[in-house]
Design a protein around this motif. Structure first.
Motif, short mmCIF file in Angstrom:
data_model
loop_
_atom_site.label_atom_id
_atom_site.label_comp_id
_atom_site.label_asym_id
_atom_site.label_seq_id
_atom_site.Cartn_x
_atom_site.Cartn_y
_atom_site.Cartn_z
N ALA A 10 0.85 -1.20 0.00
CA ALA A 10 0.00 0.00 0.00
C ALA A 10 0.88 1.24 0.00
O ALA A 10 2.10 1.17 0.21
CB ALA A 10 -0.93 -0.01 1.21
N GLY A 11 0.24 2.38 -0.22
CA GLY A 11 0.96 3.65 -0.21
C GLY A 11 1.62 3.90 1.15
O GLY A 11 1.09 3.51 2.19
N TRP A 12 2.78 4.57 1.13
CA TRP A 12 3.57 4.74 2.35
C TRP A 12 3.96 6.21 2.52
O TRP A 12 4.28 6.89 1.55
CB TRP A 12 4.83 3.87 2.28
CG TRP A 12 5.66 3.86 3.54
CD1 TRP A 12 6.87 4.46 3.73
CD2 TRP A 12 5.35 3.21 4.78
NE1 TRP A 12 7.34 4.23 5.00
CE2 TRP A 12 6.41 3.46 5.67
CE3 TRP A 12 4.27 2.45 5.22
CZ2 TRP A 12 6.43 2.97 6.98
CZ3 TRP A 12 4.28 1.97 6.52
CH2 TRP A 12 5.35 2.23 7.38
N THR A 13 3.91 6.69 3.75
CA THR A 13 4.24 8.07 4.05
C THR A 13 5.72 8.36 3.81
O THR A 13 6.59 7.53 4.09
CB THR A 13 3.89 8.40 5.50
OG1 THR A 13 4.35 9.73 5.79
CG2 THR A 13 4.58 7.44 6.48
N GLY A 14 6.01 9.55 3.30
CA GLY A 14 7.40 9.97 3.14
C GLY A 14 8.04 10.44 4.42
O GLY A 14 9.23 10.77 4.47
N LYS A 15 7.25 10.45 5.51
CA LYS A 15 7.78 10.88 6.81
C LYS A 15 8.64 9.81 7.47
O LYS A 15 9.41 10.10 8.38
CB LYS A 15 6.63 11.24 7.74
CG LYS A 15 5.82 12.45 7.31
CD LYS A 15 6.62 13.73 7.44
CE LYS A 15 5.76 14.94 7.13
NZ LYS A 15 6.54 16.21 7.25
N GLY A 16 8.48 8.56 7.03
CA GLY A 16 9.22 7.48 7.67
C GLY A 16 9.91 6.60 6.67
O GLY A 16 9.58 6.57 5.47
N SER A 17 10.90 5.85 7.14
CA SER A 17 11.64 4.92 6.29
C SER A 17 10.87 3.61 6.16
O SER A 17 9.98 3.32 6.96
CB SER A 17 13.01 4.64 6.91
OG SER A 17 12.87 3.92 8.13
N PRO A 18 11.21 2.77 5.18
CA PRO A 18 10.52 1.48 5.04
C PRO A 18 10.73 0.55 6.22
O PRO A 18 9.89 -0.28 6.51
CB PRO A 18 11.10 0.90 3.74
CG PRO A 18 12.38 1.63 3.52
CD PRO A 18 12.18 2.99 4.09
N THR A 19 11.87 0.70 6.91
CA THR A 19 12.13 -0.15 8.09
C THR A 19 11.55 0.45 9.36
O THR A 19 11.55 -0.19 10.41
CB THR A 19 13.64 -0.33 8.29
OG1 THR A 19 14.25 0.97 8.46
CG2 THR A 19 14.27 -1.03 7.10
N LYS A 20 11.13 1.72 9.28
CA LYS A 20 10.64 2.49 10.44
C LYS A 20 11.75 2.79 11.44
O LYS A 20 11.49 3.14 12.59
CB LYS A 20 9.45 1.79 11.12
CG LYS A 20 8.22 1.73 10.23
CD LYS A 20 7.02 1.17 10.95
CE LYS A 20 7.04 -0.33 11.00
NZ LYS A 20 5.78 -0.91 11.51
N LEU A 21 13.00 2.62 11.01
CA LEU A 21 14.16 2.94 11.85
C LEU A 21 14.60 4.38 11.59
O LEU A 21 14.66 4.83 10.45
CB LEU A 21 15.31 1.98 11.55
CG LEU A 21 15.07 0.50 11.85
CD1 LEU A 21 16.25 -0.34 11.36
CD2 LEU A 21 14.85 0.28 13.34
N PRO B 156 17.85 6.23 6.10
CA PRO B 156 17.55 7.47 5.37
C PRO B 156 16.65 7.25 4.15
O PRO B 156 16.21 8.22 3.53
CB PRO B 156 18.94 7.94 4.92
CG PRO B 156 19.70 6.66 4.71
CD PRO B 156 19.19 5.70 5.76
N ARG B 157 16.35 6.03 3.80
CA ARG B 157 15.59 5.74 2.59
C ARG B 157 14.13 6.18 2.72
O ARG B 157 13.56 6.14 3.79
CB ARG B 157 15.65 4.25 2.25
CG ARG B 157 17.05 3.74 1.95
CD ARG B 157 17.05 2.23 1.78
NE ARG B 157 16.63 1.55 3.01
CZ ARG B 157 16.42 0.23 3.09
NH1 ARG B 157 16.60 -0.53 2.03
NH2 ARG B 157 16.05 -0.30 4.24
N ARG B 158 13.55 6.56 1.60
CA ARG B 158 12.14 6.91 1.54
C ARG B 158 11.51 6.21 0.34
O ARG B 158 12.12 6.13 -0.73
CB ARG B 158 11.93 8.42 1.43
CG ARG B 158 12.38 9.19 2.67
CD ARG B 158 11.55 8.81 3.88
NE ARG B 158 11.91 9.52 5.09
CZ ARG B 158 12.79 9.10 5.99
NH1 ARG B 158 13.41 7.92 5.81
NH2 ARG B 158 13.04 9.80 7.07
N VAL B 159 10.31 5.68 0.53
CA VAL B 159 9.63 4.92 -0.52
C VAL B 159 8.18 5.39 -0.63
O VAL B 159 7.60 5.90 0.33
CB VAL B 159 9.67 3.40 -0.25
CG1 VAL B 159 11.09 2.86 -0.32
CG2 VAL B 159 9.06 3.07 1.12
N GLU B 160 7.60 5.20 -1.81
CA GLU B 160 6.19 5.57 -2.00
C GLU B 160 5.26 4.43 -1.60
O GLU B 160 4.09 4.67 -1.30
CB GLU B 160 5.95 5.94 -3.47
CG GLU B 160 6.65 7.22 -3.90
CD GLU B 160 6.33 7.59 -5.33
OE1 GLU B 160 5.51 6.88 -5.96
OE2 GLU B 160 6.88 8.59 -5.83
#
Length: 358
Positions: free
Chosen positions: A114-125, A129-133
């Motif tokens: 599903a769509g993902w916020t740019g406020k957090g990383s995919p790992t939530k760590l 520094p990565r950002r994903v849609e």
């Protein structure tokens, strides 16, 4: 494609390091059928089940210069068995009242994209520094939007239906068997799932649009149910901000809430226990004659339905039936299950049953 030299046991947290490691194997330590949840990591990672984990660990132990590589092989379709009840899925019995069988239904909840916020990383760590849609997550919070979306679809198709009618359509049309006729499995036990794991079954959006019959209920039906559970007037008014009082002396029965499933508690006293439940079906499909069938997965409970046949000639026509459950005693905490179905040539209206000895 990456070389790998890290091996991590998920539950024990054990990590085995090797020279030149640029990837990680994340492994389950408990065999749970074929359930694998995607976990985003800072390192290139492959997730394996316990069977693969045991083979890999044996290879690492017996080969000091162990090496491996992994490649992405694309999306796999038709993986079986599927669906299965996830290990994290909410389970019954209902801690508040045995008269309501919970859960109601299951829906897709593992590795949901599903769509993902740019406020957090995919790992939530924070250090990632990565950002994903887009991202994948697992949980009952992933299954809830699926069911909510189907409910909205039903409401658009049938704007006059109540929330209870929509819930009934979702539950009575859910499926609990694979195409080969075998029952849906529970990933925790590796055995067929019970209504305490899957409720009525897995949601079927297309069938839910045309369920044939529904178990409808109003706000006051639920308020009467609370009266049957001995909620006080002040308790009820915290939930329902209007004037309502339980009538003193009235015989409120929790058994008669017009619900699409049956929760049936029995005392553990010796001898026979007989309880009766009343249900009302509303026709929302074509004129049909329905015949009832029952299944009790225990010899300790006999089920009798009256009448055994219902004929509906018009839309919104209602019919009442009663179910008599006759049980012999069982030890405290025993749970068994069954089903009740109304079938015509076109529709099948399914209801799960949970028996508990308390």
């Amino acid at each position: 494609m990456c070389e790998m030299g890290l091996f991590s046991d998920v539950q024990k947290g054990m990590v085995v390091k090797a020279a030149g490691a640029v990837g990680m194997i994340l492994a389950n330590t408990v065999y749970r059928l074929k359930e694998l949840e995607a976990n985003f990591q800072l390192l290139p990672t492959v997730v394996v089940n316990k069977r693969a984990r045991d083979a890999i660990k044996s290879y690492i132990v017996t080969n000091h210069d162990s090496k491996a590589k992994f490649t992405f092989q694309g999306t796999k379709l038709g993986v079986q068995p599927s669906p299965i009840v996830a290990s994290f899925s909410s389970r019954g019995p209902n801690p508040d009242t045995p008269y309501l069988l919970k859960p109601d239904i299951i829906a897709p909840g593992v590795n949901i994209l599903a769509g993902w916020t740019g406020k957090g990383s995919p790992t939530k760590l924070k250090d990632d520094p990565r950002r994903v849609e887009f991202n994948t997550l697992s949980g009952t919070s992933m299954a809830c939007p699926h069911v909510s979306g189907v409910a909205v679809l039903i409401k658009i198709a049938h704007p006059d239906w109540s929330p209870a009618a929509i819930q009934s359509a979702l539950m009575t049309t859910a499926y609990n068997k694979y195409k080969n006729g075998k029952e849906l499995l529970d990933v925790v036990t590796g055995k067929p799932a019970t209504p305490f794991g899957l409720g009525a079954g897995h949601v079927d959006p297309v069938s839910a649009l045309d369920p044939g019959l529904v178990y409808n209920a109003s706000t006051h039906d639920y308020l009467n149910f609370l009266c049957a559970l001995n909620y006080s007037t002040s308790d009820i008014r915290t939930l329902y901000d209007k004037s309502f009082e339980c009538v003193k002396g009235r015989n409120y029965r929790a058994e008669d809430l017009n619900y699409p499933s049956f929760g049936v508690p029995f005392p553990t006293t010796s001898g026979r226990t007989i309880v009766k439940y009343t249900r009302t079906l509303t026709n929302v499909g074509t004129p049909e004659t329905y015949k009832v069938s029952t299944l009790s997965k225990t010899h300790a409970v006999k089920i009798v339905v009256e009448p055994e046949e219902l004929t509906f000639k018009t839309k919104n026509e209602k019919k009442v039936y009663t179910v008599t459950f006759t049980a012999t005693s069982k030890p405290v905490g025993t749970a068994r299950f069954g089903r009740l179905a109304w079938s015509s040539g076109k529709y099948v209206v399914n209801s799960p049953i949970a028996f508990e000895w308390l």
